[in-house]
Design a protein around this motif. Structure first.
Motif, PDB file in Angstrom:
ATOM      1  N   ARG A   1      -2.841  -0.062  -6.849  1.00 23.76           N
ATOM      2  CA  ARG A   1      -3.451  -0.345  -8.149  1.00 23.76           C
ATOM      3  C   ARG A   1      -4.329  -1.589  -8.031  1.00 23.76           C
ATOM      4  N   MET A   2      -5.583  -1.402  -7.675  1.00 20.42           N
ATOM      5  CA  MET A   2      -6.497  -2.512  -7.444  1.00 20.42           C
ATOM      6  C   MET A   2      -6.827  -3.256  -8.735  1.00 20.42           C
ATOM      7  N   GLU A   3      -6.826  -2.564  -9.874  1.00 19.17           N
ATOM      8  CA  GLU A   3      -7.160  -3.218 -11.136  1.00 19.17           C
ATOM      9  C   GLU A   3      -6.136  -4.294 -11.488  1.00 19.17           C
ATOM     10  N   SER A   4      -4.890  -4.089 -11.136  1.00 20.21           N
ATOM     11  CA  SER A   4      -3.852  -5.091 -11.379  1.00 20.21           C
ATOM     12  C   SER A   4      -3.696  -6.054 -10.217  1.00 20.21           C
TER      13      SER A   4
ATOM     14  N   GLU B   1       1.796  -4.282  -6.689  1.00 19.84           N
ATOM     15  CA  GLU B   1       0.595  -3.538  -7.072  1.00 19.84           C
ATOM     16  C   GLU B   1      -0.149  -3.016  -5.847  1.00 19.84           C
TER      17      GLU B   1
ATOM     18  N   THR C   1     -15.498  -3.658  -1.979  1.00 16.89           N
ATOM     19  CA  THR C   1     -15.396  -2.211  -2.196  1.00 16.89           C
ATOM     20  C   THR C   1     -15.111  -1.435  -0.908  1.00 16.89           C
TER      21      THR C   1
ATOM     22  N   ARG D   1      -6.078  -7.466  -8.339  1.00 22.36           N
ATOM     23  CA  ARG D   1      -7.057  -8.563  -8.348  1.00 22.36           C
ATOM     24  C   ARG D   1      -6.649  -9.711  -9.266  1.00 22.36           C
TER      25      ARG D   1
END
Length: 237
Positions: A116-119, A111, A189, A121
């Motif tokens: 793809r940071m949403e996956s 990831e 962030t 984390r």
């Protein structure tokens, strides 16, 4: 001695395989059409391989330490004062947890490579939680053995079990500290994607190596390694 040679040969093969993919043996002065990059870009591109080489050197040292300890285990178990100890069933659960943690880090590695940071984390969080569960389970396994009368100084088999599992647990704890830092950075962030990707990559490599070491130790405690060594000796002779 055979165990040391087999283990070190496996480590050397992994290191050579990885280095062959880094173009460290290339001759850039013989290549045509090369473009001179600015110094700061060249430094950024050289930094990840240097960090990875450092990690592989460290893992080579760790592998040598464990291989020497395993060799001492085989030599000591031939003594008359050696009594085997049972393998707690909890070790099966702990092994599954460590394998899932390594798989979660491999997922996080993929990831991170795609940004793809949403996956990324949840993958890092799951890897950290499972590795922590492994450590807690190891401590609980120690407590079960002590309550059953298998104390540290009872016989050499007990001493080797506590020493090897404790040494492995310390390395897992060190990896957890790095993984916790990487996980916290993933939720930030203002983190640079390249540096985060490198941290995840290094954590995954370390986790896979420690899983391989634990599988070797688990096979040793369960008695499977003895059959493997006898098979190797039969094939060599």
């Amino acid at each position: 001695m055979n165990v040391i040679l087999i283990f070190l040969a496996a480590i050397a093969a992994i290191i050579i395989w990885w280095l062959s993919g880094q173009r460290l043996t290339s001759k850039p002065w013989l290549e045509t059409g090369s473009v001179q990059l600015p110094d700061h870009i060249g430094a950024e591109r050289l930094q990840p391989p240097a960090v990875k080489i450092g990690l592989f050197v460290f893992l080579g040292v760790v592998g040598a330490v464990f291989s020497l300890a395993v060799s001492a285990y085989f030599m000591r178990m031939a003594s008359a004062d050696w009594w085997g100890m049972p393998v707690p069933r909890l070790l099966w659960v702990n092994t599954a947890a460590l394998a899932l943690s390594s798989a979660a880090l491999q997922w996080a590695r993929r990831e991170a490579g795609h940004g793809r940071m949403e996956s990324l984390r949840p993958a890092l969080t799951a890897a950290f939680a499972l590795a922590l569960f492994f450590l807690v389970g190891q401590v609980q396994a120690w407590r079960e053995l002590v309550s059953a009368g298998y104390v540290l100084a009872d016989n050499p088999a007990n001493s080797f079990f506590y020493m090897l599992t404790g040494l492995h647990g310390l390395h897992i704890l060190g990896g957890l500290a790095v993984l916790a830092h990487t996980t916290v950075r993933a939720f930030s962030t203002d983190v640079a994607p390249e540096r985060l990707r490198l941290s995840v990559d290094l954590s995954a490599i370390y986790s896979h190596f420690m899983l391989a070491v634990w599988l070797l130790l688990f096979a040793l405690f369960a008695g499977w390694a003895n059959d493997f060594v006898d098979l190797c000796r039969t094939l060599l002779t």
